[in-house]
Design a protein around this motif. Structure first.
Motif, short mmCIF file in Angstrom:
data_model
loop_
_atom_site.label_atom_id
_atom_site.label_comp_id
_atom_site.label_asym_id
_atom_site.label_seq_id
_atom_site.Cartn_x
_atom_site.Cartn_y
_atom_site.Cartn_z
N GLU A 198 35.31 56.05 -32.94
CA GLU A 198 34.39 56.88 -32.15
C GLU A 198 33.06 56.18 -31.97
N ARG A 199 32.55 55.58 -33.01
CA ARG A 199 31.24 54.92 -32.90
C ARG A 199 31.31 53.71 -31.96
N MET A 200 32.38 52.93 -32.07
CA MET A 200 32.48 51.75 -31.21
C MET A 200 32.76 52.13 -29.76
N GLU A 201 33.61 53.16 -29.56
CA GLU A 201 33.86 53.61 -28.19
C GLU A 201 32.59 54.19 -27.57
N ALA A 202 31.78 54.85 -28.37
CA ALA A 202 30.52 55.38 -27.86
C ALA A 202 29.59 54.25 -27.43
N GLY A 203 29.71 53.12 -28.09
CA GLY A 203 28.89 51.97 -27.74
C GLY A 203 29.42 51.20 -26.55
N GLY A 204 30.63 51.54 -26.08
CA GLY A 204 31.18 50.87 -24.90
C GLY A 204 32.04 49.67 -25.21
N ALA A 205 32.74 49.66 -26.37
CA ALA A 205 33.62 48.54 -26.70
C ALA A 205 34.72 48.41 -25.65
N LYS A 206 35.00 47.18 -25.24
CA LYS A 206 36.03 46.96 -24.22
C LYS A 206 37.42 47.05 -24.82
N VAL A 207 37.62 46.44 -25.99
CA VAL A 207 38.92 46.45 -26.68
C VAL A 207 38.66 46.58 -28.17
N ILE A 208 39.51 47.35 -28.85
CA ILE A 208 39.47 47.45 -30.31
C ILE A 208 40.85 47.09 -30.82
N ALA A 209 40.93 46.05 -31.64
CA ALA A 209 42.22 45.56 -32.13
C ALA A 209 42.20 45.57 -33.65
N PHE A 210 43.17 46.29 -34.25
CA PHE A 210 43.28 46.37 -35.71
C PHE A 210 44.19 45.25 -36.22
N ASP A 211 43.69 44.47 -37.18
CA ASP A 211 44.52 43.49 -37.88
C ASP A 211 44.85 44.02 -39.26
N VAL B 283 29.01 50.07 -39.83
CA VAL B 283 29.32 50.72 -38.55
C VAL B 283 29.43 52.23 -38.73
N ILE B 284 30.22 52.67 -39.72
CA ILE B 284 30.43 54.11 -39.87
C ILE B 284 29.19 54.83 -40.38
N LYS B 285 28.25 54.12 -40.98
CA LYS B 285 26.99 54.71 -41.42
C LYS B 285 25.97 54.77 -40.28
N GLY B 286 26.32 54.19 -39.11
CA GLY B 286 25.40 54.22 -37.98
C GLY B 286 24.29 53.20 -38.08
N ALA B 287 24.46 52.19 -38.95
CA ALA B 287 23.41 51.19 -39.13
C ALA B 287 23.41 50.15 -38.01
N ILE B 288 24.44 50.14 -37.18
CA ILE B 288 24.55 49.17 -36.10
C ILE B 288 24.25 49.87 -34.78
N PRO B 289 23.32 49.35 -34.00
CA PRO B 289 23.00 49.97 -32.71
C PRO B 289 24.23 50.00 -31.81
N PRO B 290 24.46 51.10 -31.08
CA PRO B 290 25.66 51.22 -30.22
C PRO B 290 25.78 50.10 -29.20
N GLU B 291 24.65 49.59 -28.69
CA GLU B 291 24.74 48.56 -27.65
C GLU B 291 25.35 47.25 -28.16
N VAL B 292 25.43 47.10 -29.47
CA VAL B 292 26.07 45.89 -30.03
C VAL B 292 27.53 45.81 -29.59
N PHE B 293 28.15 46.96 -29.37
CA PHE B 293 29.58 47.00 -29.05
C PHE B 293 29.85 46.96 -27.55
N LYS B 294 28.81 46.97 -26.73
CA LYS B 294 28.97 47.05 -25.29
C LYS B 294 29.80 45.89 -24.77
N ASP B 295 30.94 46.21 -24.13
CA ASP B 295 31.84 45.23 -23.51
C ASP B 295 32.32 44.14 -24.48
N ARG B 296 32.39 44.46 -25.74
CA ARG B 296 32.85 43.49 -26.73
C ARG B 296 34.33 43.71 -27.06
N LEU B 297 34.98 42.66 -27.46
CA LEU B 297 36.35 42.73 -27.97
C LEU B 297 36.24 42.69 -29.48
N VAL B 298 36.58 43.81 -30.13
CA VAL B 298 36.34 43.98 -31.56
C VAL B 298 37.65 43.80 -32.33
#
Length: 610
Positions: free
Chosen positions: A83-96, A242-257
């Motif tokens: 939820e936090r990364m999608e709110a920041g605009g992440a382009k792709v989220i991939a779990f390893d 990330v889950i504590k909200g310590a990372i600004p949402p714009e960090v995830f904008k259009d990123r492949l995580v």
């Protein structure tokens, strides 16, 4: 001719063995381990350490485990993360990470809702290949890799699902991860690797990576990874931050995580650039490669073998045409050129040319041919020493053969004992003989003279018709050279007894030998011109020895006073009186050798005159 053919046969047989050895190395993959190390060096040396800026790694690290609690976690934390990364605009989220079983800690429902809510999330599977795969029997070059099945995420996580596999490809020789299967075919369908699936979800052009260049001995779809960066080169954020909200949402904008483990000892592997790399960064390197359009490919098949044959021919041929130093420098230059060329080609175009076959075969060809060349040169040197040892002292021949310098003109002043001898009565005998019989008789006498002289460390300076000149104490030092000269003269006279009897009985002619010996300073060395020179002695004392010989009676040995003073204790002498020599203003006292004395070396200088 026989000798030449023998040499050619040995060279041909030697090179056939060299060729067979090279074929054995190439066909048995004996060079694979070293070749891999050379490849790894090229890969590590060409790393840019500047990964694609759109790639972000969220790490399940020690800090996160301390703050969230022991692993496995309640899966609701993954839902919060999404939820936090999608709110920041992440382009792709991939779990390893593996989500193959239902969690005992809870939270599956919340995670399933989050996964169903977005279509840009990848939850991987694991194809069933490693448990029973034997590359030598089950993998066929050029055919797709097929697995018996795949272990998928639980059904609740597959409502909206981008499939991918996270199988690592380990090299059979050393367990290093150098490549990855871009796709694996299973009964459930075709699974792209995690990085390829992430790039597809981001809208990147992945057509080149669906059918990469064929690797030798590998299945269709296996591609080399372009290792660009190490773990610390990728931007990495702790999971807990990330889950504590310590990372600004714009960090995830259009990123492949990419989300994976970075805890020490968890999900690690050996790579060409790091010995203990967490595999989430292996996916990150492959993802960077796809986003950047890079593709590592081997050069066209057969070029490495053609290069090996060419290097073998060049080094094998030039070894015979060049000096040892020149050949060694050429071989070194060829090897350095191969390594440098390989590196430049790889750095400039990501094309890898395996030069190790050329290096190994070239080295074998060089060493094998240089060994044969050294063998034949040694045989030739021995042959020259034997042949020229019949004309000059073998010691002198060996000294010349060992010398690394050209023979130079010039001489030195040195004390020598010079022996002259002349065969008397040979002229009337030669009138009764055929020319070939004259030569045979001379050779028989000169063989006797040569054997006695060389046995006593003398040097045959020259034969002049039926006369000879012998030097003692040159070119190598002979401390007791006066004694050696007189001993040689006595042994020659003793040996001539049988020759005289044979000639008298056969031809009715008496022959005799007169020998004169003198000790003194002369100039000895290479005298003549650069086109024709000889090793000889010149000077007044040489002339004196010749004059003494001309004063002898048949079968007589005369020595000068200088020689007599140095050998009187070893031989019995008769005082022959004084004689005036041609070219001398004063007469010389001469002594005739009667017989050797049985005395010690210390008594050699004590004159005994009868």
């Amino acid at each position: 001719m026989k000798r030449q053919w023998s040499k050619a046969g040995v060279i041909a047989a030697g090179n056939v063995l060299i060729l067979l050895l090279c074929l054995a190395l190439l066909l048995t993959d004996s060079l694979k381990v070293i070749s891999n190390q050379l490849y790894d060096f090229n890969m590590k040396a060409t790393m840019s350490r500047e990964p694609h800026e759109d790639i972000l790694v969220v790490a399940i690290d020690t800090q996160s485990i301390k703050e969230i609690g022991p692993y496995p976690w309640d899966r609701s934390v993954y839902a919060d993360l999404i939820e936090r990364m999608e709110a920041g605009g992440a382009k792709v989220i991939a779990f390893d990470i593996e989500l193959y079983t239902e969690s005992s800690s809870g939270g599956d429902g919340r995670l399933a809702e989050a996964l169903a809510k977005y279509d840009n999330i990848i939850v991987p599977s694991h194809a069933d290949v490693e448990s029973r795969l034997q590359r030598s029997t089950l993998i066929r070059e050029g055919e797709p890799l097929r697995a018996e099945g795949a272990v998928d995420p639980i059904p609740a996580f597959r409502k909206v699902w981008n499939r991918a596999h996270i199988n690592a490809t380990f090299d059979d020789t050393d367990g290093t991860i150098r490549s990855n299967w871009m796709t694996i075919v299973t009964p459930q369908g075709t699974y792209p690797t995690l990085a390829l699936a992430a790039a597809q979800a981001a809208g990147a052009d992945v057509s080149r990576y669906l059918d990469p260049p064929q690797l030798p001995g590998k299945p269709q779809g296996e591609a080399l990874i372009r290792w660009t960066a190490g773990e610390y080169d990728f931007e990495t954020i702790p999971f807990t931050s990330v889950i504590k909200g310590a990372i600004p949402p714009e960090v995830f904008k259009d990123r492949l995580v990419l989300i994976g483990y970075t805890v020490t000892g968890a999900d690690e592997g050996i790579t060409p650039v790091e010995k203990h790399m967490h595999l989430v960064y292996a996916h990150a390197n492959l993802l960077h490669q796809i986003l950047s359009g890079e593709l590592v490919a081997p050069v066209r098949r057969g070029i490495d073998l053609a290069l090996a044959v060419f290097v073998m021919l060049v080094l094998g041929l030039m070894t015979w045409r060049m000096s040892e130093i020149g050949g060694a420098l050429l071989a070194l230059g060829v090897f350095l050129l191969l390594l440098a060329g390989q590196f430049v080609l790889f750095a400039a175009s990501d094309q890898y040319l395996d030069t190790l076959p050329a290096l190994a075969c070239g080295l074998i060809a060089y060493l094998g041919n240089i060994a044969m060349k050294t063998y034949f040169e040694s045989k030739q040197r021995q042959y020259i020493t034997r042949q020229f040892g019949r004309y000059i002292s073998p010691d002198l021949v060996r000294e010349i053969a060992r010398s690394e310098q050209d023979i130079r003109l010039g001489g030195i002043s040195k004390e020598l004992t010079v022996l002259f001898l002349d065969v008397r009565g040979f002229t009337p005998l030669s009138e009764k003989l055929k020319p070939e019989e004259v030569v045979d008789l001379l050779n028989m006498m000169f063989n006797l003279i040569t054997e006695r002289a060389l046995r006593n460390r003398g040097t045959i300076d020259k034969f002049i018709g039926d006369a000879a000149m012998i030097l003692f104490n040159a070119p190598l030092d002979v401390p007791d050279h006066p004694y050696r000269a007189v001993k040689t003269a006595y042994e020659i006279q003793e040996g001539m007894r049988r020759v005289r009897e044979e000639v008298r009985d056969k031809y009715g002619v008496d022959i005799a030998v007169g020998i004169g010996i003198h000790t003194g300073e002369v100039v000895v060395g290479n005298i003549g011109s650069y086109l024709r020179m000889e090793y000889t002695a010149i000077g007044d004392n040489v002339n004196t020895a010749a004059r003494i010989e001309s004063s002898t009676q048949p079968n007589q040995i005369l020595v000068s006073e200088a020689t007599y003073a140095r050998t009187g204790g070893a031989f019995a002498y008769r005082d022959a009186g004084e004689k005036l020599m041609k070219g001398k203003s004063l007469p010389l006292r001469l002594y005739e050798v009667i017989a050797p004395q049985e005395s010690s070396d210390k008594e050699r200088t004590a004159p005994k005159v009868s």
